[in-house]
Motif scaffolding. Sequence first.
Motif, short mmCIF file in Angstrom:
data_model
loop_
_atom_site.label_atom_id
_atom_site.label_comp_id
_atom_site.label_asym_id
_atom_site.label_seq_id
_atom_site.Cartn_x
_atom_site.Cartn_y
_atom_site.Cartn_z
N ILE A 127 26.65 -61.78 11.27
CA ILE A 127 26.45 -63.14 11.75
C ILE A 127 27.51 -63.52 12.78
O ILE A 127 27.21 -64.10 13.82
N ASN A 128 28.78 -63.19 12.48
CA ASN A 128 29.87 -63.56 13.37
C ASN A 128 30.86 -62.40 13.48
O ASN A 128 31.70 -62.20 12.60
N PRO A 129 30.82 -61.64 14.58
CA PRO A 129 31.71 -60.48 14.76
C PRO A 129 33.20 -60.85 14.82
O PRO A 129 34.07 -60.01 14.63
N ASN A 130 33.53 -62.11 15.05
CA ASN A 130 34.93 -62.54 15.12
C ASN A 130 35.63 -62.46 13.76
O ASN A 130 36.85 -62.56 13.69
N ILE A 131 34.88 -62.28 12.69
CA ILE A 131 35.48 -62.15 11.37
C ILE A 131 36.36 -60.90 11.31
O ILE A 131 37.40 -60.91 10.66
N GLU A 132 35.99 -59.86 12.01
CA GLU A 132 36.80 -58.64 12.04
C GLU A 132 38.16 -58.93 12.69
O GLU A 132 39.20 -58.48 12.20
N LEU A 133 38.17 -59.73 13.73
CA LEU A 133 39.42 -60.13 14.37
C LEU A 133 40.28 -60.93 13.40
O LEU A 133 41.50 -60.72 13.30
N LEU A 134 39.67 -61.83 12.68
CA LEU A 134 40.37 -62.63 11.69
C LEU A 134 40.98 -61.75 10.60
O LEU A 134 42.13 -61.93 10.19
N ARG A 135 40.19 -60.78 10.13
CA ARG A 135 40.65 -59.88 9.06
C ARG A 135 41.86 -59.05 9.52
O ARG A 135 42.85 -58.94 8.81
N THR A 136 41.79 -58.51 10.74
CA THR A 136 42.90 -57.67 11.23
C THR A 136 44.13 -58.50 11.61
O THR A 136 45.26 -58.06 11.40
N THR A 137 43.94 -59.69 12.13
CA THR A 137 45.06 -60.56 12.52
C THR A 137 45.90 -60.94 11.31
O THR A 137 47.14 -60.91 11.37
N PHE A 138 45.26 -61.27 10.22
CA PHE A 138 45.98 -61.72 9.03
C PHE A 138 46.19 -60.61 8.01
O PHE A 138 46.71 -60.85 6.93
N GLY A 139 45.78 -59.38 8.33
CA GLY A 139 45.99 -58.25 7.44
C GLY A 139 45.24 -58.37 6.12
O GLY A 139 45.77 -58.04 5.06
N LEU A 140 44.04 -58.85 6.19
CA LEU A 140 43.22 -59.03 4.98
C LEU A 140 42.46 -57.75 4.66
O LEU A 140 41.95 -57.09 5.56
N ASP A 141 42.41 -57.40 3.41
CA ASP A 141 41.63 -56.23 2.98
C ASP A 141 40.71 -56.62 1.83
O ASP A 141 41.04 -57.49 1.03
N LEU A 142 39.62 -55.91 1.75
CA LEU A 142 38.68 -56.10 0.64
C LEU A 142 39.00 -55.08 -0.45
O LEU A 142 39.26 -53.91 -0.15
N ASP A 143 39.01 -55.53 -1.67
CA ASP A 143 39.17 -54.60 -2.80
C ASP A 143 37.80 -54.11 -3.19
O ASP A 143 37.05 -54.80 -3.87
N VAL A 144 37.44 -52.93 -2.75
CA VAL A 144 36.10 -52.40 -3.01
C VAL A 144 36.17 -51.36 -4.10
O VAL A 144 37.03 -50.60 -4.28
N ASP A 180 31.43 -57.27 -2.71
CA ASP A 180 32.23 -57.89 -1.65
C ASP A 180 32.01 -57.25 -0.28
O ASP A 180 31.95 -57.93 0.74
N GLN A 181 31.88 -55.92 -0.27
CA GLN A 181 31.68 -55.22 0.99
C GLN A 181 30.35 -55.60 1.62
O GLN A 181 30.27 -55.81 2.84
N ASP A 182 29.28 -55.75 0.81
CA ASP A 182 27.97 -56.15 1.33
C ASP A 182 28.03 -57.55 1.93
O ASP A 182 27.47 -57.81 3.00
N ARG A 183 28.70 -58.45 1.25
CA ARG A 183 28.84 -59.82 1.76
C ARG A 183 29.62 -59.82 3.09
O ARG A 183 29.27 -60.52 4.03
N TYR A 184 30.69 -59.06 3.12
CA TYR A 184 31.51 -58.97 4.35
C TYR A 184 30.68 -58.42 5.51
O TYR A 184 30.72 -58.95 6.62
N ASN A 185 29.90 -57.36 5.25
CA ASN A 185 29.07 -56.77 6.31
C ASN A 185 28.04 -57.77 6.81
O ASN A 185 27.76 -57.84 8.01
N ARG A 186 27.48 -58.56 5.91
CA ARG A 186 26.49 -59.57 6.31
C ARG A 186 27.15 -60.64 7.18
O ARG A 186 26.61 -61.06 8.21
N LEU A 187 28.34 -61.11 6.77
CA LEU A 187 29.06 -62.11 7.56
C LEU A 187 29.47 -61.54 8.92
O LEU A 187 29.47 -62.26 9.92
N LEU A 188 29.81 -60.25 8.94
CA LEU A 188 30.19 -59.60 10.19
C LEU A 188 29.02 -59.54 11.16
O LEU A 188 29.19 -59.70 12.37
#
Length: 138
Positions: free
Chosen positions: A121-138, A111-119
């Motif tokens: 591509i689109n750095p706004n994903i970090e904003l989305l993650r922090t706004t909604f309090g989303l965490d990855l279970d690594v 999951d972390q590798d996929r997240y880093n790849r998406l990040l």
Amino acid sequence: MEQNKKTIVKETVHLPTEAFTETEMLLQWTKYAQRLGDKGYKIMESLLLINDPVLNGTAISIELPNEGSKLDFEKELNGLLGHLRGHLHNHDITIEVIVNESIENRKSFNDQDRYNRLLEINPNIELLRTTFGLDLDV
């Protein structure tokens, strides 16, 4: 019994070994492929035309993409050799098939590798993650 004991001596036949150029070989190669295509053997035609064969003396080498293509190609090898030997007037011609399977390393992503790849591509994903309090279970 006397006749059966006699050894049979085979007559040596001198087959032609005329010189030929790579251009002449390529011309005959494509003619043979076209003839197969006209007969309906489209797969074999595409295998013959997938790469240009390379001439090294009287040895012809062709590169195919996988082992399955090599097996299909070898089924038609005797017909191709007969055509080339007859039309180029050289019975020393041999064909070598090289399989060039480019092996890709398939990496298993967590999951972390996929997240880093998406990040990337689109750095706004970090904003989305922090706004909604989303965490990855690594």
